[in-house]
Design an enzyme around this catalytic site. Sequence first.
Site, PDB file in Angstrom:
ATOM      1  N   ASP A 121     -15.238  16.677 -22.453  1.00  0.00           N
ATOM      2  CA  ASP A 121     -14.707  17.320 -23.653  1.00  0.00           C
ATOM      3  C   ASP A 121     -14.388  18.766 -23.290  1.00  0.00           C
ATOM      4  O   ASP A 121     -15.110  19.389 -22.506  1.00  0.00           O
ATOM      5  CB  ASP A 121     -15.723  17.275 -24.795  1.00  0.00           C
ATOM      6  CG  ASP A 121     -15.884  15.889 -25.401  1.00  0.00           C
ATOM      7  OD1 ASP A 121     -14.973  15.057 -25.236  1.00  0.00           O
ATOM      8  OD2 ASP A 121     -16.912  15.645 -26.048  1.00  0.00           O
ATOM      9  N   ASP A 139     -10.415  12.162 -28.895  1.00  0.00           N
ATOM     10  CA  ASP A 139     -11.111  12.400 -30.168  1.00  0.00           C
ATOM     11  C   ASP A 139     -10.127  12.771 -31.276  1.00  0.00           C
ATOM     12  O   ASP A 139     -10.321  12.402 -32.441  1.00  0.00           O
ATOM     13  CB  ASP A 139     -12.162  13.505 -30.021  1.00  0.00           C
ATOM     14  CG  ASP A 139     -13.290  13.133 -29.080  1.00  0.00           C
ATOM     15  OD1 ASP A 139     -13.589  11.927 -28.951  1.00  0.00           O
ATOM     16  OD2 ASP A 139     -13.871  14.051 -28.473  1.00  0.00           O
TER      17      ASP A 139
END
Length: 163
Positions: A121, A139
Amino acid sequence: MKLSYNRFFFYIFIIISIFFLDRLSKLYVLNYASANEQVNIVINDFLNIILIWNKGIGFGLFSFDNNKVYNFITFLILTINLLIIYLIIKSDKIRSLFYVIILGGSLGNLFDRFYYTAVPDFIDLNYKGFHWFIFNIADIFISLGIICLICFEFLEYKKNNNV
């Protein structure tokens, strides 16, 4: 409802496009990290690029160092992806499209769970020192698909109940 060949190939195109957009963004950040030993790029007052490794689910929720928990979460995500494929086949066109968007993002993160045993991430949104969860392109698509699906369900409910 039966899925036509045209729609099937259109959905495959969307899933692959989302998957590759996610992969390319992650590979860029990972290559930057290996060349510079870390990633900490300040874009502006609201956006930073910071690499973290997520062993949980979306936005780092339910992160544990325990391999049994990690494996259970991975199995659960795989099962949900199979359910989403079923829903794509059985749902109407618009709902199917939203499920396809969710699946494209989910497959990007699922690939990372198998390949890296964690999900990279790197998008850090913040405002005056408050930082949201760090997330990735996959996401974004998962969230976008879920938000669209919820909004569509509200509109359908409103239409069907004359609210």
